[in-house]
Enzyme design. Structure first.
Site: not given
Ligand code: UGA
Length: 478
Positions: A219, A30, A276, A270, A215, A334, A158, A130, A273
């Site tokens: 979603n 990172d 968006k 919310g 993906k 959540k 993922e 994604t 993912c």
């Protein structure tokens, strides 16, 4: 195998740790030094402040320095690497398109390093975050630009849900691998050998574009299903007398073709993912000249859900928020996470403040710090100065005129006891998660109850009884 994980957020960190647990040699990379230092420390608190996933810290502690290494510089470890996972954030831009700047910067950096390799063994770069359909091809172009040789690209999205990353990684429903050549499929089969030929796990090999599309479709379909329950199921129960939300849910989902997951009506879904991804798919389909009415309605229903209970409190319960104190229970999107990205609580709080609320008394078991320092930081909006944070639901309830339950934390299920003990009605309970199963006790004790998926229930106010001479009777001794 030797793997590099680029980006150590909610996708990269659990994925890297699980790969290390399964015996691969993993370098988690990172550019954020603070993050890397936190992980290197091996300390629970520091790690969880970055990524909070149940069961993750013990795996990091177990593998740290043995098969899992954290670094801000991969130039020394790129030689001999078999797989590089791209786990970078791809935030939404205005208009729904995807901001690929973090992704592209990292891709250029890696392509440059790969071009300088002395060892020319096959390496596969795998998109895990994604990314829009066609991003694997973009990666291919970046690699070619730098002259990187013997490099394959793949898409391996993922599917993990936050809070369940560890159990989901150990036992996924499916692994989807999109690649162009047998040699790349072979490398990934080797990496995922625990899942190939598994009796329950579907191991799917396809094209990179199909994997990318799977993906988005997954979603978007999940959000469509949630929005069906919020936009239709909840409205049926709110509109007609004697329709019981829980029975409705059980009765409909008893059909083995219909999922129970997603039937939990709420104040809107919310997280980083769903919102968006649906916006991005709308954008991608529009760009290709398609109509996206269904997806647009789904998105609108979900956004509307985040504030409509506050409007119902005004129009249905006649509650005037001006100058009132409101407790907000739950800030995370959540339960079991401190993540507040696209959390319904943010929109609800903004709506409450716009309606003139004097003070918001907030409590979340994990997200208080996140909220204060980032999402609801008064430096971004002076109205957020009206929010105070508390260490427990009990403390947050003190002196308030109403409570709004935003997150499905289990501890809020016993809220009615606390309310009955600590609060004297009149008082309005707005339940965005249907967390109070014993609401009848609550209304019997005088509280007004306004849930998603149910009509407003007025608290029962004990009528004073009068004797013949008009003097109020002493309450009877029981
Ligand atoms: C979601 C998907 O479930 C994962 O499969 C996917 O991999 C992930 O996005 C991603 O793209 O990375 P996540 O965002 O962690 O996972 O959250 P979910 O558990 O799906 O919940 C999303 C929202 O829907 C939450 O606000 C949740 O409370 C809400 N929800 C969920 C409902 O309102 N009702 C339900 O019945 C279920």
């Amino acid at each position: 195998m030797k793997a590099i994980v680029v980006g150590t957020g909610y996708v990269g960190l659990p994925h890297g740790a699980i790969c290390a647990e399964y015996g691969h040699e993993v370098y988690a990379y990172d550019i954020n030094q603070k993050r890397i230092d936190a992980y290197k420390s091996g300390e629970r608190k520091q790690i969880e402040r970055q990524v909070n996933e149940p069961g993750l810290v013990p795996i990091i502690k177990e593998t740290l320095g043995k098969s899992l290494f954290f670094t801000t510089d991969i130039s020394d470890v790129i030689e001999g690497t078999d797989v590089i996972f791209m786990c970078l954030n791809t935030p939404p831009m205005r208009g729904g398109s995807t901001d690929l700047s973090y992704y592209e910067n990292a891709a250029h950096h890696i392509a440059g390093l790969l071009a300088k390799r002395t060892d020319k063994r096959r390496v596969v770069i795998v998109n895990k975050s994604t990314v829009p359909i066609g991003t694997a091809r973009l990666l291919q172009r970046i690699l070619a630009e730098h002259g990187a040789e013997n490099v394959g690209v793949a898409s391996n999205p993922e599917f993990l849900a936050q809070g369940k990353a560890v159990e989901g990684s150990r036992s996924p429903d499916r692994v989807v691998v999109g690649a162009d050549s047998e040699q790349d499929f072979k490398i990934l089969r080797h990496l995922y050998n625990a899942y190939v030929n598994h009796v329950r796990i579907r191991y799917i090999e396809t094209t990179p574009e199909t994997a990318e599309a799977i993906k988005y479709m997954g979603n978007t379909l999940l959000l469509t299903y949630i929005s069906f329950w919020n936009g239709v199921g909840a409205k049926v129960a709110e509109s007609f007398d004697n329709v019981r939300m829980e029975d409705l849910k059980v009765g409909v989902t008893a059909d083995s073709r219909i999922s129970t997951w997603g039937s939990y009506v709420s104040n809107g879904a919310g997280g980083s993912c769903f919102g968006k991804d649906i916006q991005s798919l709308i954008y991608q389909l529009n760009q290709a000249g398609n109509d996206t009415n269904l997806l647009q309605s789904v998105y609108t229903i979900n956004e509307h859900q985040k504030t409509y209970l506050i409007d119902r409190a005004v129009y249905e319960a006649g509650f005037n928020f001006n100058n009132k104190t409101v407790t907000v229970l739950g800030l995370a999107f959540k339960k079991r996470t401190n993540d507040m990205r696209d959390s319904a609580a943010i929109k609800a709080i903004e709506s409450l403040l716009a309606k003139g609320v004097k003070e918001i008394r907030a409590y979340d078991p994990l997200a208080n710090h996140e909220a204060q320092t980032y999402w609801l930081n008064p430096e971004n909006n002076h109205l957020f100065e009206r929010i105070t944070y508390h260490d427990s639901a009990e403390a947050a309830l003190k002196g308030s005129d109403a409570v709004y339950i935003s997150t499905d934390w289990e501890e809020f299920r016993s809220l009615s006891n606390l309310l009955k003990e600590k609060i004297t009605p009149p008082y309005l309970v707005i339940d965005g998660r249907r967390m109070i199963p014993d609401y009848a006790d609550l209304t019997a004790a005088g509280f007004d109850y306004l849930p998603v998926g149910g009509q407003l229930l007025r608290g029962v106010v004990a009528e004073p009884t009068f004797s013949a001479n008009g003097v109020q009777d002493e309450p009877a001794l029981v």
